[in-house]
Write an enzyme that holds these catalytic residues in place. Sequence first.
Site, PDB file in Angstrom:
ATOM      1  CE  LYS A 149       4.890  10.295  -5.513  1.00 30.41           C
ATOM      2  NZ  LYS A 149       3.706  10.104  -5.401  1.00 30.41           N
ATOM      3  CD  GLU A 182      10.060   1.879   6.772  1.00 29.22           C
ATOM      4  OE1 GLU A 182      10.257   2.869   6.055  1.00 29.22           O
ATOM      5  OE2 GLU A 182       9.247   1.974   7.611  1.00 29.22           O
ATOM      6  N   GLY A 188       2.127   6.197  -5.124  1.00 28.16           N
ATOM      7  CA  GLY A 188       2.932   5.095  -4.776  1.00 28.16           C
ATOM      8  C   GLY A 188       2.446   3.569  -5.023  1.00 28.16           C
ATOM      9  NE  ARG A 189      -3.268   4.780  -2.246  1.00 30.46           N
ATOM     10  CZ  ARG A 189      -2.978   5.854  -1.683  1.00 30.46           C
ATOM     11  NH1 ARG A 189      -1.529   5.792  -1.177  1.00 30.46           N
ATOM     12  NH2 ARG A 189      -3.641   6.818  -1.584  1.00 30.46           N
ATOM     13  CD  GLU A 227      -0.397   3.997   1.415  1.00 30.80           C
ATOM     14  OE1 GLU A 227      -0.159   4.120   0.552  1.00 30.80           O
ATOM     15  OE2 GLU A 227       0.325   3.710   2.677  1.00 30.80           O
ATOM     16  CG  HIS A 229      -8.828 -26.966   3.442  1.00 30.67           C
ATOM     17  ND1 HIS A 229      -9.352 -28.159   3.891  1.00 30.67           N
ATOM     18  CD2 HIS A 229      -8.793 -27.014   2.230  1.00 30.67           C
ATOM     19  CE1 HIS A 229      -9.841 -28.760   2.810  1.00 30.67           C
ATOM     20  NE2 HIS A 229      -9.502 -28.226   1.553  1.00 30.67           N
ATOM     21  CE  LYS A 233       6.030   6.881   5.949  1.00 32.78           C
ATOM     22  NZ  LYS A 233       6.091   7.894   4.705  1.00 32.78           N
TER      23      LYS A 233
HETATM   24  O1  F6P Z   1       4.334   5.163   3.827  1.00 34.46           O
HETATM   25  C1  F6P Z   1       3.579   4.801   2.954  1.00 34.46           C
HETATM   26  C2  F6P Z   1       4.201   5.140   1.700  1.00 34.46           C
HETATM   27  O2  F6P Z   1       4.295   6.571   1.319  1.00 34.46           O
HETATM   28  C3  F6P Z   1       3.464   4.520   0.431  1.00 34.46           C
HETATM   29  O3  F6P Z   1       2.207   5.286   0.196  1.00 34.46           O
HETATM   30  C4  F6P Z   1       4.635   4.347  -0.414  1.00 34.46           C
HETATM   31  O4  F6P Z   1       4.133   3.369  -1.433  1.00 34.46           O
HETATM   32  C5  F6P Z   1       5.771   3.940   0.448  1.00 34.46           C
HETATM   33  O5  F6P Z   1       5.442   4.818   1.572  1.00 34.46           O
HETATM   34  C6  F6P Z   1       6.985   3.946   0.005  1.00 34.46           C
HETATM   35  O6  F6P Z   1       7.351   5.319  -0.442  1.00 34.46           O
HETATM   36  P1  F6P Z   1       8.487   5.372  -1.431  1.00 34.46           P
HETATM   37  O7  F6P Z   1       8.093   4.865  -2.835  1.00 34.46           O
HETATM   38  O8  F6P Z   1       8.672   7.023  -1.475  1.00 34.46           O
HETATM   39  O9  F6P Z   1       9.768   4.921  -0.719  1.00 34.46           O
END
Ligand code: F6P
Length: 559
Positions: free
Chosen positions: A208, A214, A280-281, A366, A397, A521
């Site tokens: 987003k 990452e 995002g979620r 979240e 189980h 972060k």
């Molecule tokens: O760190 C949490 C977050 O901001 C989430 O809300 C989001 O889904 C995820 O990181 C990834 O963010 P992006 O889509 O901006 O890479």
Amino acid sequence: MSAPVDPTTTPAWEKLTQLAADLQPDLRGWFAADPGRAERFSHTAADLYVDLSKNLIDDAVIAALVELGEQVGLEERRDAMYAGEKINVTENRSVLHTALRRPRTDSLVVDGADVVAQVHEVLDKVYDFANRVRSGEWKGVTGAQIKTVVNIGIGGSDLGPVMVYEALKPYVQSGLECRFVSNIDPTDVFEKTADLNPATTLFIVASKTFTTLETLTNARMAREWLLRKLRDAGSLDGSERMDADAISKHFVAVSTALDKVAAFGIDPANAFGFWDWVGGRYSVDSAVGTSLAVALGPDNFADFLGGFNAIDRHFAETPLASNVPALMGLLNVWYVNFFKAGSHAVLPYAQYLHRFAAYLQQLTMESNGKGVRTDGSAVVTETGEIFWGEPGTNGQHAFYQLIHQGTQLIPADFIAVATPAHPIKDGDADVHELFLANFFAQTKALAFGKTADEVRAEGTAEAIVPARVFPGNRPTTSIMAASLTPSVVGQLIALYEHITFTQGTVWGINSFDQWGVELGKQLAMQIAPAVAGDADALAAQDASTTALVSYYLANRDRG
Ligand code: F6P
């Protein structure tokens, strides 16, 4: 900013407090005395049949929960969300994931723009791209057809696509495969690319913000992998022009920040946008689902969106007393706030939903893991229970022991579909029937338990009778659908989105920001130089962190 309604000051809360104090859970007795109970507490929402009757409720509890919804303004806030009001107050944003699945014929003007028209403009672009990849018209740099799509993203840019890809495996076009890289542990990108042919691999970088450490790190590693492998194979001559050509044919992006996409080297013509009003979620149904549109095809993706929309309409149009997401959200409040339930299990009896609980963890936790309300004041109740789960019968189980006989109340949602994806038999036995027998048996055992007398009647030695008693009165909700179609998967997601919204509204919190992920972060960026060996940065850390980083420095490459 005006304070949200304090739920604990409402007449409904007072009523619920009294009802909880007076409640003597007796699901056996309640069912025996009330033949209409199952029917009265079961509802349908689109294609979902939802049985709430094995919850710790009676008519008075449901009525008081509905009153609570009314008294905290659930319907007004829902309408404000659907209309695009800026209910995400800490980010001053609208919350319009419901607009992502509205039909083309709808219109919703927010801040002067018709967001439904914008949504369909992007969808058309995504569908056109998906069709070109699926038909082989889109070719890699060597002229080969794409066989593997690797989505690089994390959080909402990963969990939704992975979960839905797994859920809808039978709908994936033969000859196409999706993989998902999320973790910054280089093992992830290594393992997911190890056996791939770069000439037939397409990367979708989904972020987003297009700033996520990452995702951008993984995307750079993937870009390096692609160019290196293609050069090794003699498909590239090492010139910048050919490298750029390869990137444009093997990398596309999904983001709200298209300028940053271009800076990364991805052709903006190959980027699919979305908007800051999609959390995002809450984004799997936006262009973040591009990998799904490719794998499943535009028609199935459109059915998936149709499923969301069917539940959106149910949530918007159904009175609270039979509004499934509202009732399930209010029930969660009942358990968290009046029975101290700290967690909630989600147990799909459908192997294809094996990532559903992981997906829900981000959606719910979240969203509702918050300690302040929309006006910045401290919450006045517990919020944000832990969601967890595994597919049945694996969970049976492993951890069901605790749900059946442990000391904590753990409400559980059981999800099953009537039609098996693979109607395979074991001899004469239909294995899906056996599977569903477990589903039905577990909710029955949790509700009705087994008394000491029943245990004794089986000839059990007195000394171990207590250990074999099942107390029962463990609340469950059963959710069933005819089969796991794209529409039903969309319906399930939308159901939990609105459950989450309902809980957040009662608690007075903003379910659409996520400031709690920021500190870690920032600190990772501060600590990174210490990990890389900078003595000053190491000395600036607290004693525990210094010791841990020192252990790392001393032991790296020793193993
Ligand atoms: O760190 C949490 C977050 O901001 C989430 O809300 C989001 O889904 C995820 O990181 C990834 O963010 P992006 O889509 O901006 O890479």
